[in-house]
Design a protein around this motif. Structure first.
Motif, short mmCIF file in Angstrom:
data_model
loop_
_atom_site.label_atom_id
_atom_site.label_comp_id
_atom_site.label_asym_id
_atom_site.label_seq_id
_atom_site.Cartn_x
_atom_site.Cartn_y
_atom_site.Cartn_z
N TYR A 103 0.86 -1.18 0.00
CA TYR A 103 0.00 0.00 0.00
C TYR A 103 0.89 1.23 0.00
O TYR A 103 1.52 1.56 1.00
CB TYR A 103 -0.91 0.00 1.23
N PRO A 105 0.57 5.15 -0.74
CA PRO A 105 -0.33 6.27 -1.02
C PRO A 105 0.13 7.14 -2.18
O PRO A 105 -0.70 7.68 -2.93
CB PRO A 105 -0.33 7.06 0.29
N ARG A 109 -2.25 7.85 -5.44
CA ARG A 109 -2.59 9.19 -5.92
C ARG A 109 -2.11 9.40 -7.35
O ARG A 109 -2.83 9.99 -8.18
CB ARG A 109 -1.99 10.26 -5.01
N PHE A 121 -3.14 12.81 1.16
CA PHE A 121 -3.44 11.46 1.63
C PHE A 121 -2.98 11.22 3.07
O PHE A 121 -3.06 10.10 3.57
CB PHE A 121 -2.80 10.40 0.72
N SER A 122 -2.52 12.25 3.75
CA SER A 122 -1.99 12.10 5.11
C SER A 122 -2.92 11.37 6.07
O SER A 122 -2.47 10.54 6.87
CB SER A 122 -1.61 13.46 5.69
N PRO A 123 -4.26 11.62 6.03
CA PRO A 123 -5.14 10.91 6.97
C PRO A 123 -5.22 9.40 6.73
O PRO A 123 -5.72 8.67 7.57
CB PRO A 123 -6.52 11.56 6.73
N PHE A 124 -4.71 8.96 5.58
CA PHE A 124 -4.84 7.56 5.20
C PHE A 124 -3.49 6.84 5.15
O PHE A 124 -3.33 5.86 4.43
CB PHE A 124 -5.57 7.45 3.86
N ASN A 131 4.18 11.55 5.42
CA ASN A 131 4.01 12.22 4.14
C ASN A 131 5.12 13.27 4.03
O ASN A 131 5.09 14.29 4.73
CB ASN A 131 2.63 12.90 4.08
#
Length: 270
Positions: A103, A105, A109, A121-124, A131
């Motif tokens: 995974y 991010p 993206r 995408f930091s919250p994920f 990040n």
């Protein structure tokens, strides 16, 4: 992403270990006598198939060869239980390795349309991941002592306390690595300002880079060892999330060494 890479490497190592042990067990099985071991009223019997029926033959423990036979039959029974477990494990590990997808991010993206490329995408992120874009923008406490010593500059204009540190900063800039110079961090009961804190571009793991420029001086070397011990006691380990370079008057740090460190520790998985 470091944990994902670590998981994959652990799974690969475990598959290799279990395959090796499984092959050993199968080789042993080929050498063992057929049948099973039974025990009735403290007497051993060997169960064998004869003319389509199982028969139990008494085993006298007085004979040395029979003691060996008992051990062999015990081994045979043990392996009959253990081998299927390892066979199943190897199939599961092989399937896991073939189907597991990292995974990432950044890649997720990048796979989207152009108007998604500013998506944060930091919250994920997975726990522990960073990040780099947000990390570079964030405020951080830095070493403010002796500002008059910041007399050397990297190619990008970063002021540092020594030529070697300026050279390291220049190489980090050229390789476009996200880094901070002398951030204040808590290491156990001590507060340190490591020379550089860098985001690994693949793992997004924070790595400290300490350069010790006077390692040929006894007092300085002693303090260096104490500092490295403190790092080790608090989860920072050389070659993983801590890099150390050093120099002496006779052997200064050079660009080639800096470049080798960056290629070794940042341009490939740990």
């Amino acid at each position: 992403m470091y944990q994902q890479f670590h998981l994959l490497n652990s799974l690969k190592a475990e598959l290799q270990n279990e395959r090796y042990l499984l092959q050993q067990m199968r080789d042993v099985q080929k050498q063992l006598p057929k049948g099973y071991l039974a025990c009735k009223h403290d007497h051993f019997y060997r169960g064998v198939r004869y003319q389509g029926k199982w028969r139990q033959i008494p085993i006298s423990e007085q004979l040395p060869e029979n003691k060996q036979l008992i051990t062999q039959l015990q081994t045979n029974r043990y392996l009959s239980k253990a081998v299927p477990i390892l066979e199943k494990n190897c199939l599961c590990l092989k399937k896991m390795l073939s189907q597991f997808q990292l995974y990432n991010p950044v890649e997720v993206r990048a796979s989207l349309s152009a108007h998604y490329q500013d998506f944060d995408f930091s919250p994920f992120l997975l726990p522990g991941d960073i990040n780099p874009e947000k990390w570079l923008q964030a405020h951080y406490r830095k070493n403010s002592k002796y500002p008059q010593e910041l007399k050397h500059f990297s190619k990008g204009g970063l002021p540092t306390r020594s030529k070697a540190e300026a050279d390291i900063a220049t190489m980090l800039e050229e390789f476009q690595l996200a880094f901070r110079y002398e951030p204040l961090i808590q290491v156990g009961q001590y507060e340190y300002a490591p020379d550089f804190c860098i985001v690994h571009p693949i793992h997004r793991l924070l790595i400290l880079w300490e350069h010790f420029g006077m390692i040929d001086q006894p007092d300085y070397a002693c303090k260096t060892i104490q500092k490295l011990n403190s790092y080790a006691e608090n989860g920072y380990h050389l070659g993983l999330n801590l890099i150390m370079t050093y120099e002496t008057k006779k052997h200064p740090l050079h660009f080639g060494h800096i470049q080798d460190c960056i290629k070794k520790y940042f341009l490939q998985p740990l």
